[in-house]
Design an enzyme around this catalytic site. Structure first.
Site, PDB file in Angstrom:
ATOM      1  N   CYS A  37      10.084  30.552 -12.510  1.00  0.00           N
ATOM      2  CA  CYS A  37       8.971  29.754 -12.009  1.00  0.00           C
ATOM      3  C   CYS A  37       8.527  30.307 -10.651  1.00  0.00           C
ATOM      4  O   CYS A  37       9.356  30.520  -9.768  1.00  0.00           O
ATOM      5  CB  CYS A  37       9.402  28.295 -11.871  1.00  0.00           C
ATOM      6  SG  CYS A  37       8.144  27.243 -11.103  1.00  0.00           S
ATOM      7  N   ASP A  44      12.575  29.496 -16.413  1.00  0.00           N
ATOM      8  CA  ASP A  44      11.795  28.834 -17.455  1.00  0.00           C
ATOM      9  C   ASP A  44      12.191  29.474 -18.778  1.00  0.00           C
ATOM     10  O   ASP A  44      12.299  30.700 -18.874  1.00  0.00           O
ATOM     11  CB  ASP A  44      10.297  29.024 -17.235  1.00  0.00           C
ATOM     12  CG  ASP A  44       9.743  28.146 -16.128  1.00  0.00           C
ATOM     13  OD1 ASP A  44      10.206  26.998 -16.012  1.00  0.00           O
ATOM     14  OD2 ASP A  44       8.841  28.602 -15.404  1.00  0.00           O
ATOM     15  N   GLU A  60       7.021  48.032 -33.052  1.00  0.00           N
ATOM     16  CA  GLU A  60       8.422  48.144 -33.457  1.00  0.00           C
ATOM     17  C   GLU A  60       9.210  46.967 -32.876  1.00  0.00           C
ATOM     18  O   GLU A  60       9.043  46.614 -31.706  1.00  0.00           O
ATOM     19  CB  GLU A  60       8.972  49.490 -32.947  1.00  0.00           C
ATOM     20  CG  GLU A  60      10.243  49.931 -33.622  1.00  0.00           C
ATOM     21  CD  GLU A  60      11.475  49.371 -32.946  1.00  0.00           C
ATOM     22  OE1 GLU A  60      12.454  49.093 -33.662  1.00  0.00           O
ATOM     23  OE2 GLU A  60      11.470  49.202 -31.713  1.00  0.00           O
ATOM     24  N   LEU A  61      10.032  46.318 -33.689  1.00  0.00           N
ATOM     25  CA  LEU A  61      10.684  45.059 -33.311  1.00  0.00           C
ATOM     26  C   LEU A  61      11.658  45.186 -32.141  1.00  0.00           C
ATOM     27  O   LEU A  61      11.655  44.356 -31.238  1.00  0.00           O
ATOM     28  CB  LEU A  61      11.395  44.457 -34.519  1.00  0.00           C
ATOM     29  CG  LEU A  61      10.469  44.011 -35.652  1.00  0.00           C
ATOM     30  CD1 LEU A  61      11.292  43.524 -36.840  1.00  0.00           C
ATOM     31  CD2 LEU A  61       9.506  42.945 -35.184  1.00  0.00           C
ATOM     32  N   HIS A  78       3.528  30.202 -16.461  1.00  0.00           N
ATOM     33  CA  HIS A  78       3.456  30.130 -17.917  1.00  0.00           C
ATOM     34  C   HIS A  78       2.149  30.755 -18.415  1.00  0.00           C
ATOM     35  O   HIS A  78       2.142  31.525 -19.377  1.00  0.00           O
ATOM     36  CB  HIS A  78       3.507  28.675 -18.391  1.00  0.00           C
ATOM     37  CG  HIS A  78       4.786  27.969 -18.079  1.00  0.00           C
ATOM     38  ND1 HIS A  78       4.926  26.619 -18.271  1.00  0.00           N
ATOM     39  CD2 HIS A  78       5.970  28.394 -17.579  1.00  0.00           C
ATOM     40  CE1 HIS A  78       6.139  26.248 -17.926  1.00  0.00           C
ATOM     41  NE2 HIS A  78       6.793  27.312 -17.488  1.00  0.00           N
ATOM     42  N   GLU A  79       1.063  30.386 -17.767  1.00  0.00           N
ATOM     43  CA  GLU A  79      -0.258  30.849 -18.201  1.00  0.00           C
ATOM     44  C   GLU A  79      -0.385  32.369 -18.070  1.00  0.00           C
ATOM     45  O   GLU A  79      -0.890  33.050 -18.971  1.00  0.00           O
ATOM     46  CB  GLU A  79      -1.349  30.158 -17.370  1.00  0.00           C
ATOM     47  CG  GLU A  79      -1.408  28.655 -17.557  1.00  0.00           C
ATOM     48  CD  GLU A  79      -0.346  27.873 -16.759  1.00  0.00           C
ATOM     49  OE1 GLU A  79      -0.255  26.653 -16.970  1.00  0.00           O
ATOM     50  OE2 GLU A  79       0.383  28.473 -15.935  1.00  0.00           O
TER      51      GLU A  79
END
Length: 124
Positions: A37, A44, A60-61, A78-79
Site C-alpha cells: 500500500c 495488499d 508464457e505462463l 490498487h488502481e
C-alpha cells in the site's frame, strides 16, 4: 537465492499463437498477488484474473508468474497496479481483447475489485 534472482530478472515472454485464425480465450488465475500500500506500507493481497483473446502472440505462463511476483515489494495503488499490469501484458502479446481483474482481500472492512480492459471482445 535463485527464486529472487528469477523474479528480479523476469520479463514477459511470448510465443507465436498456434491458431492465429481462430478466436479463442485464455483464462489465467493468479491467486497469490501481493504489493505494498502506498499510504501505509502494509501488504495488499489479491487474486488476479486475466482473460484474453490472443492476437499474434500468447504469453508464457511461468513468465507471467515471475513477472507478477516482481510486484510483491512495490509500493503501488490498487488502481495503478491493474492498469500497469494490463499495459505491460498488452505490450507483450498484442491481444485482440484482454481484461484484467484484481479482487483485493478486504482490509479495514473495505473490499476492492478493480477491472480494466483493452480492445473489443469477439464472440468465441
Amino acid at each position: 537465492m535463485y527464486g529472487e534472482r528469477a523474479i528480479a530478472e523476469a520479463s514477459l515472454l511470448c510465443f507465436e499463437n498456434p491458431r492465429p485464425g481462430r478466436v479463442y480465450e485464455i483464462s489465467i488465475t493468479l491467486p497469490e498477488f501481493t504489493c505494498l500500500c502506498p499510504f501505509s506500507g502494509y501488504p495488499d493481497f489479491a487474486t488476479l484474473q486475466l482473460l484474453y483473446q490472443p492476437g499474434p502472440r500468447v504469453m508464457e505462463l511461468k513468465a507471467i508468474k515471475l513477472y507478477v511476483n516482481s510486484y510483491r515489494d512495490r509500493t503501488i495503488s490498487h488502481e495503478e497496479v491493474v492498469n500497469r499490469l494490463l499495459d505491460d501484458f498488452v505490450a507483450a502479446c498484442d491481444p485482440v481483447w484482454m481484461q484484467l481483474e484484481a479482487d483485493f482481500n478486504p482490509r479495514g472492512n473495505v473490499h476492492t475489485v478493480i477491472r480494466a480492459s483493452h480492445g473489443v471482445r469477439q464472440p468465441s
